[in-house]
Scaffold this motif. Structure first.
Motif, PDB file in Angstrom:
ATOM      1  N   ILE A 110       0.863  -1.272  -0.102  1.00  0.00           N
ATOM      2  CA  ILE A 110      -0.004  -0.066  -0.067  1.00  0.00           C
ATOM      3  C   ILE A 110       0.950   1.080  -0.032  1.00  0.00           C
ATOM      4  N   LEU A 111       0.735   2.014  -0.765  1.00  0.00           N
ATOM      5  CA  LEU A 111       1.359   3.499  -0.956  1.00  0.00           C
ATOM      6  C   LEU A 111       0.463   4.656  -0.360  1.00  0.00           C
ATOM      7  N   LEU A 112       1.369   5.157   0.631  1.00  0.00           N
ATOM      8  CA  LEU A 112       0.723   6.322   1.292  1.00  0.00           C
ATOM      9  C   LEU A 112       1.340   7.640   0.971  1.00  0.00           C
ATOM     10  N   ASN A 113       0.479   8.866   0.947  1.00  0.00           N
ATOM     11  CA  ASN A 113       1.254  10.190   0.805  1.00  0.00           C
ATOM     12  C   ASN A 113       2.162  10.560   1.829  1.00  0.00           C
ATOM     13  N   ARG A 114       3.281  11.323   1.670  1.00  0.00           N
ATOM     14  CA  ARG A 114       4.217  11.311   2.379  1.00  0.00           C
ATOM     15  C   ARG A 114       3.916  11.566   3.997  1.00  0.00           C
ATOM     16  N   ALA A 115       2.761  12.888   4.077  1.00  0.00           N
ATOM     17  CA  ALA A 115       2.536  13.303   5.369  1.00  0.00           C
ATOM     18  C   ALA A 115       1.921  12.047   6.207  1.00  0.00           C
ATOM     19  N   CYS A 116       1.278  11.125   5.623  1.00  0.00           N
ATOM     20  CA  CYS A 116       0.378   9.940   6.156  1.00  0.00           C
ATOM     21  C   CYS A 116       1.525   9.048   6.584  1.00  0.00           C
ATOM     22  N   PHE A 117       2.290   8.864   5.945  1.00  0.00           N
ATOM     23  CA  PHE A 117       3.247   7.704   6.003  1.00  0.00           C
ATOM     24  C   PHE A 117       4.384   8.354   7.093  1.00  0.00           C
ATOM     25  N   GLU A 118       4.736   9.550   7.316  1.00  0.00           N
ATOM     26  CA  GLU A 118       5.713  10.028   8.200  1.00  0.00           C
ATOM     27  C   GLU A 118       4.743   9.938   9.701  1.00  0.00           C
ATOM     28  N   PHE A 119       3.511  10.362   9.561  1.00  0.00           N
ATOM     29  CA  PHE A 119       2.792  10.122  10.840  1.00  0.00           C
ATOM     30  C   PHE A 119       2.566   9.029  11.252  1.00  0.00           C
ATOM     31  N   LEU A 120       2.271   7.761  10.446  1.00  0.00           N
ATOM     32  CA  LEU A 120       2.387   6.416  10.727  1.00  0.00           C
ATOM     33  C   LEU A 120       3.628   5.957  11.481  1.00  0.00           C
ATOM     34  N   TYR A 121       4.743   6.479  10.794  1.00  0.00           N
ATOM     35  CA  TYR A 121       6.197   6.067  11.242  1.00  0.00           C
ATOM     36  C   TYR A 121       6.672   6.550  12.530  1.00  0.00           C
ATOM     37  N   TYR A 122       6.090   7.739  12.668  1.00  0.00           N
ATOM     38  CA  TYR A 122       6.512   8.433  14.133  1.00  0.00           C
ATOM     39  C   TYR A 122       5.637   7.674  15.193  1.00  0.00           C
ATOM     40  N   LEU A 123       4.542   7.496  15.025  1.00  0.00           N
ATOM     41  CA  LEU A 123       3.747   6.717  16.021  1.00  0.00           C
ATOM     42  C   LEU A 123       4.467   5.273  16.427  1.00  0.00           C
ATOM     43  N   ALA A 124       4.834   4.815  15.472  1.00  0.00           N
ATOM     44  CA  ALA A 124       5.308   3.263  15.613  1.00  0.00           C
ATOM     45  C   ALA A 124       6.641   3.562  16.216  1.00  0.00           C
ATOM     46  N   TRP A 125       7.575   4.424  15.656  1.00  0.00           N
ATOM     47  CA  TRP A 125       8.793   4.715  16.433  1.00  0.00           C
ATOM     48  C   TRP A 125       8.714   5.133  17.757  1.00  0.00           C
ATOM     49  N   LEU A 126       7.922   5.856  18.166  1.00  0.00           N
ATOM     50  CA  LEU A 126       7.681   6.073  19.587  1.00  0.00           C
ATOM     51  C   LEU A 126       7.559   4.786  20.395  1.00  0.00           C
ATOM     52  N   ASP A 127       6.662   4.105  19.666  1.00  0.00           N
ATOM     53  CA  ASP A 127       6.233   2.772  20.485  1.00  0.00           C
ATOM     54  C   ASP A 127       7.441   1.875  20.556  1.00  0.00           C
ATOM     55  N   ILE A 128       8.079   1.733  19.537  1.00  0.00           N
ATOM     56  CA  ILE A 128       9.347   0.996  19.486  1.00  0.00           C
ATOM     57  C   ILE A 128      10.147   1.408  20.483  1.00  0.00           C
ATOM     58  N   GLN A 129      10.628   2.646  20.443  1.00  0.00           N
ATOM     59  CA  GLN A 129      11.703   3.273  21.487  1.00  0.00           C
ATOM     60  C   GLN A 129      11.058   3.321  22.938  1.00  0.00           C
ATOM     61  N   ASP A 130       9.994   3.069  23.290  1.00  0.00           N
ATOM     62  CA  ASP A 130       9.268   2.923  24.594  1.00  0.00           C
ATOM     63  C   ASP A 130       9.274   4.508  25.149  1.00  0.00           C
ATOM     64  N   HIS A 131       9.059   5.355  24.094  1.00  0.00           N
ATOM     65  CA  HIS A 131       8.580   6.793  24.323  1.00  0.00           C
ATOM     66  C   HIS A 131       7.131   6.903  24.691  1.00  0.00           C
ATOM     67  N   ASN A 132       6.723   7.879  25.607  1.00  0.00           N
ATOM     68  CA  ASN A 132       5.410   8.109  25.606  1.00  0.00           C
ATOM     69  C   ASN A 132       4.415   8.270  24.203  1.00  0.00           C
ATOM     70  N   PRO A 133       3.284   7.935  24.362  1.00  0.00           N
ATOM     71  CA  PRO A 133       2.703   7.836  22.941  1.00  0.00           C
ATOM     72  C   PRO A 133       2.380   9.390  22.634  1.00  0.00           C
ATOM     73  N   LEU A 134       1.936   9.584  21.612  1.00  0.00           N
ATOM     74  CA  LEU A 134       1.840  11.118  21.098  1.00  0.00           C
ATOM     75  C   LEU A 134       0.527  11.512  21.476  1.00  0.00           C
ATOM     76  N   SER A 135       0.562  12.899  22.038  1.00  0.00           N
ATOM     77  CA  SER A 135      -0.614  13.708  22.347  1.00  0.00           C
ATOM     78  C   SER A 135      -1.053  14.535  21.322  1.00  0.00           C
ATOM     79  N   VAL A 136      -2.330  14.571  21.021  1.00  0.00           N
ATOM     80  CA  VAL A 136      -3.058  15.590  20.085  1.00  0.00           C
ATOM     81  C   VAL A 136      -2.397  17.065  20.064  1.00  0.00           C
ATOM     82  N   TYR A 137      -2.010  17.558  21.243  1.00  0.00           N
ATOM     83  CA  TYR A 137      -1.518  18.679  21.352  1.00  0.00           C
ATOM     84  C   TYR A 137       0.010  18.894  21.247  1.00  0.00           C
TER      85      TYR A 137
END
Length: 206
Positions: A110-137
């Motif tokens: 599945i191809l995603l546009n750049r902004a969608c891909f980077e958003f998903l990538y960052y959420l997954a990266w935070l989880d893998i690195q054991d950082h706190n999950p992203l807040s909407v603010y």
């Protein structure tokens, strides 16, 4: 019949997304385009709607057309064993940001546009690195950008509006990605955005 002396409100159709101003106190109103029942409040936070052309709630940022989201998103299929995120090469003319869904029955790209891909990538990266999950603010930290994008030619990535403290853009990308995939991979619980723990995500480097 609508009477001008009654209080003005916004009626929004959950089915087709059509909104209009109305002067009516009827407890139930129906869409003049598709005939489905309308609402005058955000179904997430119950705040009265303001703009008939709105897509997101001005109070909480939730997507107003929840019927469309619920029809197109489903729990993650038990067949999907892993999702791989493959960043495209931003230095080429034909870079593609790709998701590969691996399952027992085969792989799907599945191809995603750049902004969608980077958003998903960052959420997954935070989880893998054991950082706190992203807040909407929450604004994306510059140090996180540097850790994710080691190569100099990738430093210009992660500049979309969701990287700021803008709640509406984050909510919009949650909806876009889930709709594209056809299941609810990203969830928002109050102010916190998380990825479903049912699926293993593997990140390929930038």
């Amino acid at each position: 019949m609508e009477k001008p002396d009654q209080k003005q409100r916004v009626l929004f159709c959950q089915s087709c997304g059509y909104g209009r101003f109305a002067y009516t106190s009827n407890p139930e109103e129906f869409c003049i385009r598709c005939g489905k029942e309308t609402t005058d409040v955000c179904l997430t936070c119950k705040t009265p709607l303001k703009d008939p052309d709105g897509v997101f709630c001005h109070a909480c940022g939730s997507h107003l057309q929840q019927d469309k989201l619920s029809r197109n998103t489903h729990p993650i299929s038990s067949n999907i064993q892993e999702i791989e995120l493959h960043p495209g090469d931003n230095g080429t003319l034909h870079h593609q940001d790709m998701l590969i869904l691996r399952s027992a029955s085969g792989n799907t790209s599945i191809l995603l546009n750049r902004a969608c891909f980077e958003f998903l990538y960052y959420l997954a990266w935070l989880d893998i690195q054991d950082h706190n999950p992203l807040s909407v603010y929450q604004t994306m930290q510059e140090s996180h950008k540097n850790q994710i994008c080691h190569h100099h030619q990738m430093q210009g990535r992660f500049t979309a509006k969701w990287t700021t403290n803008d709640i509406r853009s984050k909510t919009h990308y949650i909806w876009l990605i889930n709709e594209k995939l056809g299941f609810k991979l990203i969830e928002r619980c109050g102010l916190i955005i998380t990825i479903s723990p049912e699926c293993i995500i593997t990140l390929f480097p930038f």
